[in-house]
Scaffold this active site. Structure first.
Site, PDB file in Angstrom:
ATOM      1  N   TRP A  84       0.830  -1.197   0.000  1.00  0.00           N
ATOM      2  CA  TRP A  84       0.000   0.000   0.000  1.00  0.00           C
ATOM      3  C   TRP A  84       0.879   1.267   0.000  1.00  0.00           C
ATOM      4  O   TRP A  84       1.724   1.431  -0.861  1.00  0.00           O
ATOM      5  CB  TRP A  84      -1.005  -0.047   1.157  1.00  0.00           C
ATOM      6  N   SER A  85       0.711   2.151   0.960  1.00  0.00           N
ATOM      7  CA  SER A  85       1.358   3.464   0.863  1.00  0.00           C
ATOM      8  C   SER A  85       2.847   3.476   1.186  1.00  0.00           C
ATOM      9  O   SER A  85       3.497   4.516   1.018  1.00  0.00           O
ATOM     10  CB  SER A  85       0.639   4.482   1.746  1.00  0.00           C
ATOM     11  N   VAL A  86       3.406   2.370   1.611  1.00  0.00           N
ATOM     12  CA  VAL A  86       4.869   2.303   1.674  1.00  0.00           C
ATOM     13  C   VAL A  86       5.443   2.537   0.277  1.00  0.00           C
ATOM     14  O   VAL A  86       6.565   3.016   0.124  1.00  0.00           O
ATOM     15  CB  VAL A  86       5.326   0.953   2.259  1.00  0.00           C
ATOM     16  N   THR A  87       4.638   2.232  -0.754  1.00  0.00           N
ATOM     17  CA  THR A  87       5.043   2.481  -2.138  1.00  0.00           C
ATOM     18  C   THR A  87       5.418   3.943  -2.356  1.00  0.00           C
ATOM     19  O   THR A  87       6.267   4.258  -3.204  1.00  0.00           O
ATOM     20  CB  THR A  87       3.901   2.100  -3.099  1.00  0.00           C
ATOM     21  N   LYS A  88       4.798   4.847  -1.621  1.00  0.00           N
ATOM     22  CA  LYS A  88       5.094   6.275  -1.792  1.00  0.00           C
ATOM     23  C   LYS A  88       6.566   6.584  -1.575  1.00  0.00           C
ATOM     24  O   LYS A  88       7.124   7.486  -2.206  1.00  0.00           O
ATOM     25  CB  LYS A  88       4.229   7.114  -0.845  1.00  0.00           C
TER      26      LYS A  88
END
Length: 371
Positions: free
Chosen positions: A66-70
């Protein structure tokens, strides 16, 4: 106690013990890695890769973070800035002329990276997330919801397209292609933005929190936050083949703790890890330049935003819906990553923090030994 696989330095035994405790409490599966000076002092995993608990989590199991991708997308932008190809203080429209529509001429690249651009909400259908041209055209059209740079509102889905389109305009490559060629490939990191079908057999699909099902939808973690405007992402969306294949650079990365910690060790170690130089020291410092400090309009809680990373004291990093997390401490030259398929309710989820604190226990042992 749950069976934990992998390797770890004895000084960091608190980390695998903490993972075992989470599995004993009912989590399905996960992996944890701690890298110091670019090398693993913890690389462990355990539990199961499926909700039915029939498939053991393996060394090469990957899952959506999820937002670790950011943090991976931000790293791509920082690499381009370090090379002089991207100016964080330039208007976005310098690279993406269509973006100037509806009064967005003054939106700067750094506003995109720091969630202050005023375009926090995805209002299109879920299926449009899988169509890059349609998604970026939609985001180029509206006016900002506030004066860019004056407030922050977490751009949970939109940030990846906004930053990713700037990357594409500069390099001619999608952010997933750029990341694979310039970051993951040179490092040998098993992290993907846009997952090829050949890897599907290794994917641990997300497991909803207890009493939830695949219609479980993303929401802001802050107690004071209202329900997020725009189109809600459901767990079933993130578990779909379409989600895996698409490049959703704010939310659809797939990897394990080892690959996350390895990539972000570049930021922890002055830009170079395992002989691969991704950034200069100044390029790493740029990530920690505070862009905003205060109440985030979407998260409903105080935050400090750097360039693409959340700032926490002297550390930086970010977490993802459901529990995955990366934390980078440049002073300690340490990166800690936790990746899990077991979701928990955001307001009740302290797993990542517990594992980071366990890693610091080990670091104190290292320092005591050196002393």
């Amino acid at each position: 106690m749950a069976d934990i696989q992998g390797t770890y330095d004895d000084l960091f035994a608190a980390v695998p013990n903490a993972l075992a405790g989470l599995l004993d409490e009912g989590d399905a599966g996960g992996s944890v890695a701690v890298f110091v000076d670019g090398e693993p002092v913890v690389d462990v995993w355990g539990g199961f890769a499926d909700a039915g608990r029939t498939v053991p989590w393996q060394r090469d199991t990957i899952t959506g973070v999820w937002s670790v991708t950011k943090t991976m997308t931000a790293l791509c932008a920082l690499v381009l800035a370090d090379r002089g190809d991207l100016d964080p203080d330039a208007p976005v429209a310098r690279y993406w002329p269509e973006f100037a529509a509806s009064g967005k001429e003054k939106v700067l690249v750094r506003h995109l990276l720091s969630h202050t651009a005023g375009l926090p909400d995805w209002d299109g259908p879920i299926d449009e997330l899988y169509d890059w041209q349609a998604a970026t055209a939609r985001l180029a059209a509206p006016a900002p919801q506030w004066e860019p740079g004056s407030a922050a509102g977490y751009h949970s889905l939109t940030q990846g397209y906004l930053v990713g389109e700037v990357v594409r305009r500069i390099t001619g490559r999608s952010v997933g292609e750029f990341f694979a060629g310039e970051v993951a490939g040179p490092l040998g990191a098993d992290f993907h933005i846009g997952l090829p079908a050949e890897h599907d057999g290794r994917v641990a699909l997300a497991v909803p929190p207890p009493s939830r099902d695949e219609d479980y939808a993303a929401s802001a973690p802050g107690a004071g936050a209202s329900s997020t405007p725009g189109t809600a992402v459901r767990l079933r969306d993130g578990n779909s083949v379409a989600w895996r294949r698409a490049q959703i650079p704010a939310a659809s990365g797939f990897g394990n703790a080892r690959s996350v910690a390895l990539v972000q060790s570049a930021v922890a170690c002055g830009g170079t890890v395992r002989g691969v130089r991704l950034l200069s020291g100044a390029g790493c410092d740029r990530a920690r330049e505070e862009q905003f400090s205060g109440e985030d309009r979407r998260l409903g809680m105080p935050v400090r935003w750097g360039l693409g990373y959340g700032l926490f004291g002297n550390s930086l990093g970010w977490g993802g819906w459901g529990g995955s997390l990366v934390m980078v401490d440049p002073e300690a030259r340490m990166a800690v990553a936790y990746v899990t398929n077991q979701m928990r309710e955001p307001a009740d989820d302290t797993r990542g923090l517990e594992l980071v604190m366990a890693a610091y226990d080990g670091l104190q042992g290292v320092r005591a030994g050196k002393g």
